[in-house]
Design a protein around this motif. Structure first.
Motif, PDB file in Angstrom:
ATOM      1  N   PHE A  68       0.847  -1.184   0.000  1.00 56.52           N
ATOM      2  CA  PHE A  68       0.000   0.000   0.000  1.00 56.52           C
ATOM      3  C   PHE A  68       0.886   1.239   0.000  1.00 56.52           C
ATOM      4  CE2 PHE A  68      -1.796  -3.512   2.362  1.00 56.52           C
ATOM      5  CZ  PHE A  68      -3.060  -3.664   1.801  1.00 56.52           C
ATOM      6  N   THR A  69       0.425   2.301  -0.658  1.00 59.14           N
ATOM      7  CA  THR A  69       1.105   3.589  -0.592  1.00 59.14           C
ATOM      8  C   THR A  69       0.142   4.616  -0.021  1.00 59.14           C
ATOM      9  OG1 THR A  69       0.444   4.256  -2.826  1.00 59.14           O
ATOM     10  CG2 THR A  69       2.536   3.065  -2.600  1.00 59.14           C
ATOM     11  N   GLY A  70       0.695   5.625   0.624  1.00 61.78           N
ATOM     12  CA  GLY A  70      -0.146   6.678   1.178  1.00 61.78           C
ATOM     13  C   GLY A  70       0.664   7.659   1.986  1.00 61.78           C
TER      14      GLY A  70
ATOM     15  N   ARG B 257      -6.651  13.865   5.312  1.00 63.50           N
ATOM     16  CA  ARG B 257      -5.496  14.088   6.166  1.00 63.50           C
ATOM     17  C   ARG B 257      -4.198  13.801   5.407  1.00 63.50           C
ATOM     18  NH1 ARG B 257      -6.865  13.416  11.612  1.00 63.50           N
ATOM     19  NH2 ARG B 257      -4.862  12.420  12.039  1.00 63.50           N
ATOM     20  N   SER B 258      -4.247  13.894   4.110  1.00 62.33           N
ATOM     21  CA  SER B 258      -3.080  13.562   3.298  1.00 62.33           C
ATOM     22  C   SER B 258      -2.061  14.681   3.323  1.00 62.33           C
ATOM     23  CB  SER B 258      -3.507  13.270   1.857  1.00 62.33           C
ATOM     24  OG  SER B 258      -4.223  14.362   1.336  1.00 62.33           O
ATOM     25  N   PHE B 259      -0.878  14.362   2.827  1.00 65.88           N
ATOM     26  CA  PHE B 259       0.234  15.309   2.808  1.00 65.88           C
ATOM     27  C   PHE B 259       0.233  16.070   1.490  1.00 65.88           C
ATOM     28  CE2 PHE B 259       4.708  16.521   2.292  1.00 65.88           C
ATOM     29  CZ  PHE B 259       4.966  17.047   3.544  1.00 65.88           C
ATOM     30  N   GLY B 260       0.518  17.358   1.549  1.00 68.79           N
ATOM     31  CA  GLY B 260       0.677  18.133   0.324  1.00 68.79           C
ATOM     32  C   GLY B 260      -0.637  18.579  -0.253  1.00 68.79           C
TER      33      GLY B 260
ATOM     34  N   SER C 218       1.537  15.010   8.388  1.00 69.57           N
ATOM     35  CA  SER C 218       2.903  15.518   8.280  1.00 69.57           C
ATOM     36  C   SER C 218       3.859  14.422   7.824  1.00 69.57           C
ATOM     37  CB  SER C 218       3.362  16.088   9.637  1.00 69.57           C
ATOM     38  OG  SER C 218       2.515  17.132  10.061  1.00 69.57           O
ATOM     39  N   THR C 219       3.341  13.467   7.077  1.00 73.50           N
ATOM     40  CA  THR C 219       4.134  12.341   6.599  1.00 73.50           C
ATOM     41  C   THR C 219       4.011  12.232   5.093  1.00 73.50           C
ATOM     42  OG1 THR C 219       3.614  11.158   8.656  1.00 73.50           O
ATOM     43  CG2 THR C 219       4.597   9.887   6.860  1.00 73.50           C
ATOM     44  N   PRO C 220       5.086  12.518   4.348  1.00 73.35           N
ATOM     45  CA  PRO C 220       5.018  12.393   2.881  1.00 73.35           C
ATOM     46  C   PRO C 220       4.746  10.956   2.460  1.00 73.35           C
ATOM     47  CG  PRO C 220       6.937  13.661   3.564  1.00 73.35           C
ATOM     48  CD  PRO C 220       6.373  13.046   4.802  1.00 73.35           C
ATOM     49  N   LYS C 221       4.369  10.796   1.218  1.00 67.17           N
ATOM     50  CA  LYS C 221       3.953   9.506   0.685  1.00 67.17           C
ATOM     51  C   LYS C 221       5.049   8.455   0.790  1.00 67.17           C
ATOM     52  CE  LYS C 221       1.473   7.811  -3.422  1.00 67.17           C
ATOM     53  NZ  LYS C 221       1.022   8.204  -4.775  1.00 67.17           N
ATOM     54  N   TYR C 222       4.676   7.247   1.236  1.00 64.77           N
ATOM     55  CA  TYR C 222       5.606   6.134   1.352  1.00 64.77           C
ATOM     56  C   TYR C 222       4.857   4.841   1.076  1.00 64.77           C
ATOM     57  CZ  TYR C 222       3.663   5.444   6.088  1.00 64.77           C
ATOM     58  OH  TYR C 222       2.840   5.223   7.158  1.00 64.77           O
ATOM     59  N   ALA C 223       5.596   3.734   1.039  1.00 62.19           N
ATOM     60  CA  ALA C 223       4.991   2.433   0.714  1.00 62.19           C
ATOM     61  C   ALA C 223       5.303   1.433   1.810  1.00 62.19           C
ATOM     62  CB  ALA C 223       5.510   1.920  -0.631  1.00 62.19           C
ATOM     63  N   VAL C 224       4.328   0.576   2.109  1.00 68.31           N
ATOM     64  CA  VAL C 224       4.515  -0.474   3.109  1.00 68.31           C
ATOM     65  C   VAL C 224       4.028  -1.799   2.550  1.00 68.31           C
ATOM     66  CG1 VAL C 224       4.232   1.130   5.038  1.00 68.31           C
ATOM     67  CG2 VAL C 224       2.238  -0.148   4.191  1.00 68.31           C
TER      68      VAL C 224
ATOM     69  N   GLN D 152      11.099  10.199   0.169  1.00 73.28           N
ATOM     70  CA  GLN D 152      11.076  11.602   0.569  1.00 73.28           C
ATOM     71  C   GLN D 152      11.622  11.840   1.973  1.00 73.28           C
ATOM     72  OE1 GLN D 152       6.826  12.319  -0.804  1.00 73.28           O
ATOM     73  NE2 GLN D 152       7.818  14.163  -1.554  1.00 73.28           N
ATOM     74  N   ALA D 153      12.013  10.771   2.654  1.00 70.16           N
ATOM     75  CA  ALA D 153      12.600  10.930   3.985  1.00 70.16           C
ATOM     76  C   ALA D 153      13.846  11.801   3.922  1.00 70.16           C
ATOM     77  CB  ALA D 153      12.928   9.565   4.582  1.00 70.16           C
ATOM     78  N   GLU D 154      14.637  11.639   2.873  1.00 68.92           N
ATOM     79  CA  GLU D 154      15.847  12.439   2.719  1.00 68.92           C
ATOM     80  C   GLU D 154      15.504  13.903   2.493  1.00 68.92           C
ATOM     81  OE1 GLU D 154      19.902  13.419   2.338  1.00 68.92           O
ATOM     82  OE2 GLU D 154      18.914  11.628   3.145  1.00 68.92           O
ATOM     83  N   THR D 155      14.477  14.172   1.693  1.00 72.49           N
ATOM     84  CA  THR D 155      14.075  15.553   1.406  1.00 72.49           C
ATOM     85  C   THR D 155      13.664  16.280   2.679  1.00 72.49           C
ATOM     86  OG1 THR D 155      13.313  14.925  -0.801  1.00 72.49           O
ATOM     87  CG2 THR D 155      12.449  16.984   0.099  1.00 72.49           C
TER      88      THR D 155
END
Length: 881
Positions: free
Chosen positions: A570-572, A654-657, A576-582, A598-601
């Motif tokens: 899943f991605t989402g 509650r999404s980011f961006g 305050s958490t940019p999009k990631y995948a689990v 985006q953790a680095e950004t």
């Protein structure tokens, strides 16, 4: 006496808050002399690195020039655009690792890099510091040094000093004008020490603030900690989607990347091992698209575009790393779907209608305005083993594949035909075809169509659609009320009896996607809007219960399930958490992060806290909301407030961006109150039905009442500095709000609707959206809605300074919606501005234009909510035309 004592206490709190703030954002000291110059005394230093001139440097090149010291300075030994210095962070130089170290200025405020007697003939060194602007402002930096240097601001080279000076008492200077947006900025000095220069290697940097700005608006530090900006949101690498192989052993990750300064975009796919996370295959440089897992084994299929603009289809097998072409030379290829046994593919081809030449076009119905409408899509079958293709459908009506039955004997497809006699102004024909005989059975003909897939038994269908898709059986509303057709329900349809079971009847979330599990045929997975969340739910066919799957993600964007294993990816994103995948083990619930590019950004970005704040409206219904606080929030200060809403049929997630990133508004120094008025899906059918035939009056009052209650409950809000903003339906709401209240000091409407009647007839989807939002109401039978609830016909009541933003190529909400309200307010002498964004449609997607558009929004709010008009005046000076 009590009032005076209260004032003194307040001043004491504010003074201590300012001291705390400066400790965070000005960890290095700065000196301010009598002529208002700020000398940067604390630096980060990297180097020094030995460098050499190239061989034959005295030989003239093709331009008749020899290689000079300035040429050595200008060479990009390291990519300074990627620098984000902090104490002890490492940089690789050839075979060695170097650290950024702290360096303080000494005599006469010069920072000494190295004495001349040390080091090689030529050395490069870097100095870095951060300057923090508390508002948009202008300043100037002056650099003094005997050596050659280049000055960079936020990775961009702005000024160079290309002459050397030998005299210590007259080292030479260079200056540069700076325009700084609110936030933290990296200043970098790249300096070259040369063999010919006997002067000490030292530099002094002084900042001078433009006299129209307060001297306290600029501070310096060596800490990279910063607040979020639009560049964080738009740039860098992000994950688009993730999917899992049928056996669960491999993940297919799709990435995109935007690169400054022009916003160049790239996209690619990678396959990684589920067990180790190691890269198995990269498709980064491959010109491919439409990549999907083959339903069995470890293989992907993808499409390529050939030189003649035709398409080819390929299969890449990870078992033996082989590549096979299975289809070639197809013009106008659309999409493809595999049969479960891999023996065939159903693909679609778009056929473009011949357009008669000439200057006149007869419209054959409202959809004929859409440029793509006269194209038609038809279905084909490819026999994979032999490579033989056959056309399955033909005619003048598009056929759209829904699903392939598990045994591969039949397919499900639909045809949609305009029908202007009743809403929603189209009819869906659902058909089943025997792909050997081409015989067709019509399953249904309905006004309200649905999305369908076969059940594992092939005798039932999983259908998602309107609450009235099957009459009233899916309608769960109190009283005789028209439901919101966007509040999507789920049904199990019996193809033998023609009866439907409304399985989501008592399920409040609105369904966006559904997958009938092939691993456990008693479970259906749903991706659904659950209030402001977007979550995964399972429906157990035995117990008839829905259960939530814990993914750890607030708002899920994509869902993929392994067909032969209890695994999903899943991605989402979150507030305050940019999009990631689990990945998730659906048996034991174990969650693993598989991609978070985006953790680095955002590694040095600080977010403010968020919290829920709800209230009860006049009808006794709870209206949800949340607060975004500035990262440096101080409860003893007064803050301007921005109220954000969409207010239409979709909740503000509650999404980011997003188009209106609340975190960035908070980083700009605003408290943001984001409320979810009634009418949105995800809260149950009673709640969503409030949207139908309402168009704003009750919702506007909810926003006004909620804002007033919010002000009463939060003493840190400056009640004279309240702004509001919304887009599309939210833009309509912004316009309407100003006709009903004067509590706002500034308002912004992007792509707003000023006249419901003109939008209904002129927008590409105006009459279709209105078939839901104003069901059975028209300009001729409901003037109370179309006229009385439109801002244009109430323009004389608007007093709030209003900024109208609109893409000049908007086909959804035509630009005339903003133009006509602008005209009205101008004639009425009201404060209004209209900004058109060239070449942009309903959303501002161009990289540079998006930044300009976002800065326009910030500048407008700064002008009216912070009493800081300088940014707006700089962007849009009065030309006295």
């Amino acid at each position: 006496m009590k009032h005076l004592l209260s004032q003194l206490i307040t001043l004491w709190h504010r003074k201590n808050a300012l001291i705390a703030y400066l400790l965070i954002f000005s960890t290095s000291a700065f000196a301010q002399n009598e002529d208002t110059k700020i000398t940067i005394n604390n630096w980060l230093h990297l180097g020094n690195f030995d460098v050499k001139k190239p061989a034959y440097n005295q030989q003239k090149n093709l331009g008749g020039e020899t290689f000079e010291n300035a040429d050595l300075l200008q060479f990009n030994f390291l990519d300074v655009e990627k620098f984000e210095p902090k104490t002890s962070s490492e940089v690789r130089w050839k075979n060695n690792t170097y650290e950024w170290s702290e360096l303080k200025s000494a005599k006469n405020d010069f920072v000494e890099i190295e004495k001349k007697a040390k080091g090689a003939d030529y050395q490069i060194g870097f100095l870095a510091a951060y300057i923090h602007a508390t508002q948009w402002m202008k300043a100037e930096i002056e650099l003094s040094s005997s050596q050659l240097l280049e000055f960079y601001l936020d990775g961009k080279m702005l000024k160079s000093k290309e002459t050397e000076n030998q005299k210590e008492e007259d080292p030479g200077k260079v200056s540069c004008k700076l325009t700084l947006e609110k936030g933290k900025h990296l200043i970098l000095i790249k300096s070259l020490k040369t063999a010919e220069n006997n002067a000490d290697w030292k530099i002094k940097a002084e900042l001078k603030i433009d006299e129209s700005f307060p001297q306290s608006a600029l501070t310096t530090s060596i800490s990279p900690t910063k607040f979020m900006t639009i560049n964080h949101l738009l740039e860098g690498k992000s994950i688009s989607s993730a999917s899992i192989s049928p056996d669960g052993d491999l993940f297919l990750l799709k990435y995109s990347q935007t690169t400054p300064p022009n916003g160049d975009q790239s996209g690619w796919s990678e396959v990684i091992s589920a067990e180790t996370g190691q890269l198995v295959q990269s498709f980064r440089e491959a010109e491919i698209h439409n990549i999907k897992w083959v339903p069995s084994g470890k293989a992907v299929a993808y499409e390529t575009s050939e030189k003649d603009n035709s398409s080819s289809l390929w299969v890449f097998d990870f078992a033996d790393m082989s590549l096979k072409n299975i289809l070639a030379g197809v013009d106008d290829f659309d999409d493809y779907t595999w049969s479960d046994d891999l023996t065939f593919i159903i693909y679609s081809v778009s056929e473009k209608a011949d357009q008669k030449s000439g200057n006149m076009k007869r419209f054959e119905g409202m959809p004929d305005r859409w440029p793509w409408w006269r194209s038609r899509s038809f279905l084909y079958r490819l026999d994979v083993a032999s490579g033989v293709s056959e056309q399955l459908t033909f005619g003048h009506i598009s056929t759209n594949l829904m699903d392939i039955r598990n045994d591969g004997q039949k397919i499900l497809f639909s045809q949609d035909i305009p029908d202007f006699s009743e809403r929603p102004y189209s009819r869906q024909f659902l058909m089943e075809m025997d792909i050997e005989t081409y015989s067709i059975d019509t399953i249904w003909e309905k006004n309200f169509g649905g999305n369908c897939q076969y059940a594992p038994d092939g005798l039932h269908l999983l259908v998602t659609g309107s609450p009235v898709l099957f009459g009233s059986i899916g309608k769960n509303i109190t009283g005789d009320v028209i439901p919101n057709d966007y509040d999507t329900q789920a049904y199990i349809y019996d193809m033998t009896t023609g009866e439907a079971d409304p399985i989501s009847f008592n399920f409040n979330p609105s369904i966006e996607n559904a997958v009938w599990s092939k691993y456990d045929k008693n479970i259906i997975y749903f991706l659904a809007a659950d209030r402001t969340y977007k979550r995964i739910f399972t429906f157990d066919l035995n117990t008839k219960y829905f259960d939530e799957v814990n993914t750890g993600i607030d708002v899920i964007n994509s869902m993929s399930l392994a067909e032969n294993a209890p695994l999903g990816v899943f991605t989402g994103s979150g507030i305050s958490t940019p999009k990631y995948a689990v990945s998730i083990n659906l048996t034991d619930g174990e969650i693993k992060t598989i991609a978070n590019p985006q953790a680095e950004t955002y590694k040095n970005v600080v977010f403010g806290k968020t919290e829920e704040w709800n209230f009860i409206n006049k009808n006794g219904v709870e209206i949800e909301g949340r607060i975004y606080y500035p990262p440096d929030f101080d409860k003893d200060k007064k803050y301007p407030l921005i109220v954000y809403y969409y207010a239409g049929t979709s909740p503000t997630e509650r999404s980011f961006g997003g188009r209106y990133p609340k975190n960035i508004f908070a980083a700009q120094g605003y408290v943001v109150y984001n409320l979810q008025p009634s009418g949105a899906i995800g809260y149950g059918q009673d709640f969503s039905a409030a949207h139908v035939n309402n168009w704003g009056i009750s919702v506007a009052d909810e926003i006004i009442d909620g804002t007033k209650l919010f002000l009463n409950d939060h003493a840190f809000i400056d009640q004279e500095k309240i702004g509001c903003i919304g887009a599309s339906y939210g833009g309509f709401m912004t316009m309407l709000l100003q006709t009903r209240t004067d509590i706002f000091a500034a308002a912004i409407s992007h792509a707003g609707i000023s006249s419901i009647a003109s939008y209904w007839g002129e927008g590409y989807w105006g009459y279709l959206y209105s078939s839901v939002a104003s069901a059975n109401s028209f300009p001729w039978n409901n003037k109370k809605l179309y006229v009385d609830q439109s801002a244009l016909f109430n323009a004389d009541k608007i007093n709030t300074p209003l900024l109208l933003l609109h893409g000049d190529a908007d086909t959804n909400v035509p630009p005339g919606e903003s133009i006509q309200l602008y005209t009205a307010l101008k004639l009425l002498g009201k404060p209004v501005e209209l900004i058109e964004i060239k070449g942009q449609n309903h959303q501002i997607v161009d990289y540079k234009k998006r930044i300009e558009w976002q800065n326009t929004i910030f500048a407008w709010f700064d002008k009216w909510l912070k009493d800081q008009p300088q940014w707006w005046n700089d962007l849009y000076p009065d030309r006295n035309l």
